[in-house]
Design a protein around this motif. Structure first.
Motif, short mmCIF file in Angstrom:
data_model
loop_
_atom_site.label_atom_id
_atom_site.label_comp_id
_atom_site.label_asym_id
_atom_site.label_seq_id
_atom_site.Cartn_x
_atom_site.Cartn_y
_atom_site.Cartn_z
N ASN A 222 23.63 37.88 -34.98
CA ASN A 222 23.21 36.89 -35.99
C ASN A 222 24.03 37.01 -37.27
N TRP A 223 24.30 38.26 -37.69
CA TRP A 223 25.09 38.47 -38.91
C TRP A 223 26.51 37.94 -38.75
N LEU A 224 27.09 38.17 -37.54
CA LEU A 224 28.43 37.67 -37.30
C LEU A 224 28.47 36.14 -37.27
N VAL A 225 27.45 35.53 -36.69
CA VAL A 225 27.39 34.07 -36.67
C VAL A 225 27.30 33.52 -38.10
N ASP A 226 26.46 34.16 -38.92
CA ASP A 226 26.34 33.72 -40.32
C ASP A 226 27.66 33.88 -41.06
N ALA A 227 28.35 35.01 -40.79
CA ALA A 227 29.63 35.26 -41.45
C ALA A 227 30.67 34.23 -41.02
N GLU A 235 39.86 28.39 -40.69
CA GLU A 235 39.69 29.85 -40.62
C GLU A 235 38.92 30.25 -39.37
N ARG A 236 37.86 29.47 -39.06
CA ARG A 236 37.10 29.78 -37.84
C ARG A 236 37.99 29.64 -36.61
N PHE A 237 38.84 28.63 -36.58
CA PHE A 237 39.74 28.42 -35.46
C PHE A 237 40.68 29.63 -35.28
N ILE A 238 41.23 30.10 -36.38
CA ILE A 238 42.16 31.25 -36.32
C ILE A 238 41.44 32.50 -35.83
N PHE A 273 38.97 37.30 -42.84
CA PHE A 273 38.33 38.61 -42.65
C PHE A 273 37.69 39.09 -43.96
N GLY A 274 38.36 38.82 -45.05
CA GLY A 274 37.81 39.22 -46.34
C GLY A 274 36.48 38.55 -46.61
N LYS A 275 36.38 37.25 -46.32
CA LYS A 275 35.13 36.53 -46.50
C LYS A 275 34.03 37.09 -45.58
N MET A 276 34.39 37.34 -44.33
CA MET A 276 33.40 37.85 -43.37
C MET A 276 32.92 39.24 -43.76
N ARG A 277 33.85 40.07 -44.26
CA ARG A 277 33.48 41.43 -44.67
C ARG A 277 32.46 41.39 -45.81
N LYS A 278 32.66 40.50 -46.76
CA LYS A 278 31.71 40.39 -47.88
C LYS A 278 30.34 39.92 -47.38
N ALA A 279 30.35 38.98 -46.45
CA ALA A 279 29.09 38.48 -45.91
C ALA A 279 28.33 39.57 -45.16
#
Length: 292
Positions: A222-227, A235-238, A273-279
């Protein structure tokens, strides 16, 4: 030569009544089988030397195998020898057959000694059939000279005598120390029928652990989906193409598809990755390593 249905006494009696072949007859029979496939010549050759096979089989009775099975294996070794014998080499068939018979019997004994593979290398095989004999002789010699050998000294002397590594001697000592026993055998009367299998630790996942792992996996998903939802479409495509495919696409191929340079794609990947890490850090500091 079928041996089923005969006990070892019957086979021995039949073998002792077989003809004795002189060198000339033996050679003629060997040529007849090799050059013309004469099965009668092959049968006669095997029958004549079955007494040799039985004699060699009897030397392995101490390993606990049924004598009839040992004779069966010896007979198989004899037949292999007859099939591969080359009369042009100038060697008597009996001399050649000894090696095939011995190898067949030894393979059978080692296969049936234990459910665990007892030995597969030449050094382990040499140990299996010679270790006890060499050990007994070394102990007699030490006793006669008034020496006292500890376990390490004895194992080292055995390794030197047979010409094998010390670790193989230590391994074989454990294998020969006792035969297999059932895990369902009871330990003792005092233990009220407790079986050996009851002493083994269950290393499978327990119910509480399974529930905990299932819960943690669901939370992480769930956390990964939210991120991922916090990224823009490019970005999601990459991230999908670089990390979620069985075979990750290269930066160059993505750049070609998106009309970007390879370096620009790398920068976008790093930013995503930076955005996902913060999330993820906002959810739990323990999941950051998934983006390492």
């Amino acid at each position: 030569m079928a041996l089923d249905g005969f006990n070892d006494q019957t086979l021995s009696r039949r073998a002792m009544k077989a003809e004795l072949l002189d060198a000339e007859t033996e050679l003629r029979l060997a040529y007849a089988w090799r050059d013309h496939g004469d099965e009668q010549a092959l049968h006669r050759l095997i029958q004549a030397y079955m007494r040799l096979a039985i004699s060699m089989a009897s030397k392995f009775k101490r390993y606990g195998a049924p004598m009839n099975d040992l004779i069966q294996e010896a007979g198989l070794g004899l037949m292999k020898a007859a099939d591969k014998f080359d009369p042009d080499r100038g060697v008597r068939f009996s001399t050649y057959a000894v090696w095939w018979i011995k190898a067949s019997i030894q393979d059978y004994v080692m296969r049936n000694w234990s459910m665990v593979r007892t030995g597969s290398t030449s050094s382990q095989k040499a140990l299996f059939f010679n270790m006890r004999r060499v050990q007994a002789r070394l102990e007699r010699e030490a006793q006669a000279s008034g020496e006292k050998l500890d376990g390490y000294q004895l194992r080292h002397m055995i390794a030197t005598e047979i010409g094998v590594p010390l670790r193989d001697v230590e391994m074989m000592e454990g294998r020969l120390s006792g035969s297999d026993f059932s895990l369902n055998a009871t330990q003792s009367v005092e233990d009220e029928g407790r079986e050996w299998i009851d002493t083994l630790e269950d290393d499978s996942a327990q119910s509480a652990e399974l529930v905990e792992n299932t819960h943690d996996t669901a939370c992480l998903r769930n956390w990964l989906v939210d991120a991922m939802n916090g990224l823009n479409e490019r970005e999601r495509f990459i991230i999908r193409e670089r990390k979620l495919r069985e075979e990750a696409r290269t930066l160059e191929s993505l750049g070609t598809e998106l009309g970007l340079s390879k370096e620009r794609v790398r920068q976008l990947e790093a930013a995503a990755f930076g955005k996902m890490r913060k999330a993820l850090q906002a959810q739990s500091s323990e999941v950051e390593h998934f983006l390492a």
